[in-house]
Design a protein around this motif. Structure first.
Motif, short mmCIF file in Angstrom:
data_model
loop_
_atom_site.label_atom_id
_atom_site.label_comp_id
_atom_site.label_asym_id
_atom_site.label_seq_id
_atom_site.Cartn_x
_atom_site.Cartn_y
_atom_site.Cartn_z
N SER A 42 0.83 -1.21 0.00
CA SER A 42 0.00 0.00 0.00
C SER A 42 0.86 1.26 0.00
O SER A 42 0.60 2.20 -0.75
CB SER A 42 -0.92 -0.01 1.23
N LYS A 48 -8.23 0.29 -4.86
CA LYS A 48 -7.96 -0.95 -4.14
C LYS A 48 -7.91 -2.13 -5.10
O LYS A 48 -7.03 -2.99 -5.03
CB LYS A 48 -9.03 -1.17 -3.07
N LYS A 49 -8.87 -2.18 -6.04
CA LYS A 49 -8.90 -3.28 -7.00
C LYS A 49 -7.73 -3.20 -7.98
O LYS A 49 -7.18 -4.22 -8.39
CB LYS A 49 -10.22 -3.26 -7.77
N TRP A 94 -4.56 -4.53 -5.80
CA TRP A 94 -4.51 -5.95 -5.43
C TRP A 94 -4.95 -6.88 -6.56
O TRP A 94 -4.55 -8.05 -6.57
CB TRP A 94 -5.38 -6.19 -4.19
#
Length: 282
Positions: free
Chosen positions: A97, A187-188, A191
């Protein structure tokens, strides 16, 4: 003449490499051989190179032959494994992150923050011993696996963040923009798209993080008293007033070598790709 010169250079190069290899591998071979010797053979001068191997040292280790010295091999091994794996997973999650943010976003003081992150890793871990001890003591977490997981994670995040940032930089930003057009969240994108793309680099970084946790000694010596003792700590327990138990000590050292060697062998292909990502362009 040129062929002779090239042959001489190549022969000299391989000779030097062989010498360095022997220096590097000899201590490991010596430890493994000592671990399978009879106790009396460990003290023979000159050393015995041909002997009848025995697993007595390993038997004593795993059957609590040194319980009176505070050594519980099964418990110490599980402590090391749980702490190293947990710390590595937590480190990689936070570092991914952080590295993604440093790689993709522009904000004031970005360069200063990036240098500050890696700068904290330049501090010797032993210099953080007293602050960490006071902090862990105030949290009433002394002699717990959670304490070591927290400390190792805090120490490894700067290095892994810096390494992963370089891998993220190799992925074109246009890929993020195309994914956002398709409706993907940040986020998608991180990850689901970027992390699989940098998997070789992620594996290489994870192995480094695991090795740092697995081999750490100085902080564990202060924070782990009995219940959370790790394998590097018990090796020193074989040095007693009565003498040094070379066989069991060497057996414990050999066992410490096994998990890192297993992980490296298991991931060596991805590690090789990860270590060379970005080295060649075009």
């Amino acid at each position: 003449m040129m062929n002779l010169l090239n042959f001489t250079k190549r022969a000299l190069t391989y000779t030097l490499l062989t010498i360095f290899l022997i220096f590097a591998v000899f201590p490991i071979i010596w430890v493994i051989l000592t671990s399978i010797k009879e106790p009396a053979d460990c003290f023979v001068i000159p050393p015995k190179w041909f002997f009848r191997p025995t697993l007595e040292s390993y038997r004593q280790l795993f059957l609590n032959g040194f319980a009176s010295m505070g050594i519980d091999m099964w418990k110490n091994f599980s402590n090391s494994l749980i702490i190293a794996i947990s710390s590595t997973l937590l480190t990689m999650y936070v570092s991914c992150s952080a590295a993604y943010g440093l790689s993709r976003f522009k904000f004031p003081g970005k360069k200063v923050i990036a240098v500050g992150i890696i700068g904290t890793r330049m501090l010797p871990p032993i210099a953080t011993m007293i602050p960490f001890f006071l902090l862990i003591h105030s949290l009433n977490l002394l002699d717990t696996k959670l304490a070591l997981i927290m400390v190792y994670t805090a120490l490894n995040i700067p290095l892994t963040t810096w390494m992963l940032r370089g891998f993220f930089d190799e992925v074109p930003k246009e890929l993020d923009e195309a994914a956002m057009v398709d409706g993907c969240s940040r986020k998608k994108i991180l990850w689901g798209i970027l992390v699989p793309l940098i998997m070789p680099g992620l594996v290489a970084t994870s192995v480094f993080s695991f090795l740092l946790c697995w081999n750490e000694f100085s902080l564990a010596l202060v924070l782990a008293i009995r219940n959370s003792k790790t394998l590097p700590l018990i090796v020193t327990s074989f040095i007693t007033d009565e003498g040094i138990f070379w066989g069991p000590m060497s057996a414990a050292a050999t066992i410490i070598l096994l998990p890192p060697a297993f992980f490296v062998l298991l991931t060596h292909k991805k590690m090789g790709k990860g270590l060379t990502m970005g080295a060649v362009k075009g």
